[in-house]
Design an enzyme around this catalytic site. Sequence first.
Site, PDB file in Angstrom:
ATOM      1  N   PHE A  26      45.379  54.428  32.544  1.00 16.52           N
ATOM      2  CA  PHE A  26      46.729  54.126  32.060  1.00 16.52           C
ATOM      3  C   PHE A  26      46.948  52.629  31.885  1.00 16.52           C
ATOM      4  O   PHE A  26      47.825  52.196  31.128  1.00 16.52           O
ATOM      5  CB  PHE A  26      47.773  54.714  33.004  1.00 16.52           C
ATOM      6  CG  PHE A  26      48.001  53.953  34.275  1.00 16.52           C
ATOM      7  CD1 PHE A  26      49.066  53.072  34.393  1.00 16.52           C
ATOM      8  CD2 PHE A  26      47.160  54.113  35.368  1.00 16.52           C
ATOM      9  CE1 PHE A  26      49.284  52.367  35.560  1.00 16.52           C
ATOM     10  CE2 PHE A  26      47.374  53.413  36.538  1.00 16.52           C
ATOM     11  CZ  PHE A  26      48.437  52.541  36.639  1.00 16.52           C
ATOM     12  N   LYS A  27      46.137  51.812  32.540  1.00 13.56           N
ATOM     13  CA  LYS A  27      46.276  50.360  32.418  1.00 13.56           C
ATOM     14  C   LYS A  27      45.974  49.864  31.000  1.00 13.56           C
ATOM     15  O   LYS A  27      46.295  48.720  30.663  1.00 13.56           O
ATOM     16  CB  LYS A  27      45.344  49.656  33.401  1.00 13.56           C
ATOM     17  CG  LYS A  27      45.608  49.987  34.865  1.00 13.56           C
ATOM     18  CD  LYS A  27      46.835  49.288  35.393  1.00 13.56           C
ATOM     19  CE  LYS A  27      47.133  49.645  36.840  1.00 13.56           C
ATOM     20  NZ  LYS A  27      46.125  49.197  37.785  1.00 13.56           N
ATOM     21  N   ASP A  28      45.346  50.703  30.166  1.00 15.38           N
ATOM     22  CA  ASP A  28      45.097  50.296  28.778  1.00 15.38           C
ATOM     23  C   ASP A  28      46.400  49.945  28.067  1.00 15.38           C
ATOM     24  O   ASP A  28      46.418  49.068  27.194  1.00 15.38           O
ATOM     25  CB  ASP A  28      44.381  51.413  28.005  1.00 15.38           C
ATOM     26  CG  ASP A  28      42.899  51.509  28.329  1.00 15.38           C
ATOM     27  OD1 ASP A  28      42.262  50.451  28.507  1.00 15.38           O
ATOM     28  OD2 ASP A  28      42.380  52.636  28.408  1.00 15.38           O
ATOM     29  N   THR A  43      42.191  48.594  36.732  1.00 13.83           N
ATOM     30  CA  THR A  43      42.689  47.402  36.031  1.00 13.83           C
ATOM     31  C   THR A  43      41.550  46.594  35.418  1.00 13.83           C
ATOM     32  O   THR A  43      41.649  46.140  34.276  1.00 13.83           O
ATOM     33  CB  THR A  43      43.490  46.503  36.996  1.00 13.83           C
ATOM     34  OG1 THR A  43      44.616  47.226  37.477  1.00 13.83           O
ATOM     35  CG2 THR A  43      43.976  45.243  36.293  1.00 13.83           C
TER      36      THR A  43
END
Length: 295
Positions: A51-53, A83
């Site tokens: 989800f850090k994308d 991350t």
Amino acid sequence: RWAAARLLPGAMEPAVLERVVAEALDFPMPLVEVQKDTFVLELFHGPSLAFKDVGARFMARAMAAVAAPGPTHTVLVATSGDTGGAVASAFHGLTGYRVVVLFPQDGISERQRKQMTTLGGNVVAVSVDGTFDDCQRMAKGAFADPELREACALTSANSINIGRLLPQAFYYLHAASALGWGRAPATFVVPSGNLGNLCAGLLALLAGMPARGFVAATNRNRAFVDYMERGTAAPRPSLRTISNAMDVGDPSNLERIRWLYGHDVARLRAHVRAHWVDDDATRECIRRVHADTGY
């Protein structure tokens, strides 16, 4: 694009913001109904499968779009697993930037390690004999050193940097809109380690997003659960779990969340509940959901 325009009014020219969003968020974020009225927002369709994308890619494109000519910036980032891969991918090959990732030597998966160590080019990954909290402490120490900060043109891509954190509010607004804005406000259950994901959701809520509230779901690293129960913040040593990206004993975004709520834990409790589970409960939940739903 709508969320970016609403949250960042006047921050960039509309055409530039449109281009940044189109280049950064070029992957789907489907909202999947797993059981009746229970949804999963799939944020693993980006290049690093994390989800850090969302935050890392938006931040990288935005920085490149607005930066004035100057020395090469060093993006220093500490990671507990996801991350590092997202930031390395987002800045890889981007002119004017190099990335240095600090990761706990024995605290990430082999896939996560390869995401950080095999890109080369302007990405350097450094293993640290310690925990994520040690990596984060080293990064914060570097930013607190004015000579080093100036010499290396340091910037961060952790959620220390609001430019990484704020775009994460986009997907909460996306989910709320997909569910029918205001018709049936959702309770968001948020995997919580360093608390950046939860903080982004609270920013969306405080900006006007309809929601019934949030559940902060943690593993055995339960510093936030303790804070919500006792009202006092006390760092704990990091414990290794199977959900290693959440193995954070001293979450840096707790300070930011406390500030957002005026250090009033009772006010925060009106919006957030916090729970922790161990590895056995995590495995059992995965087994049960797959057996019952196929998901």
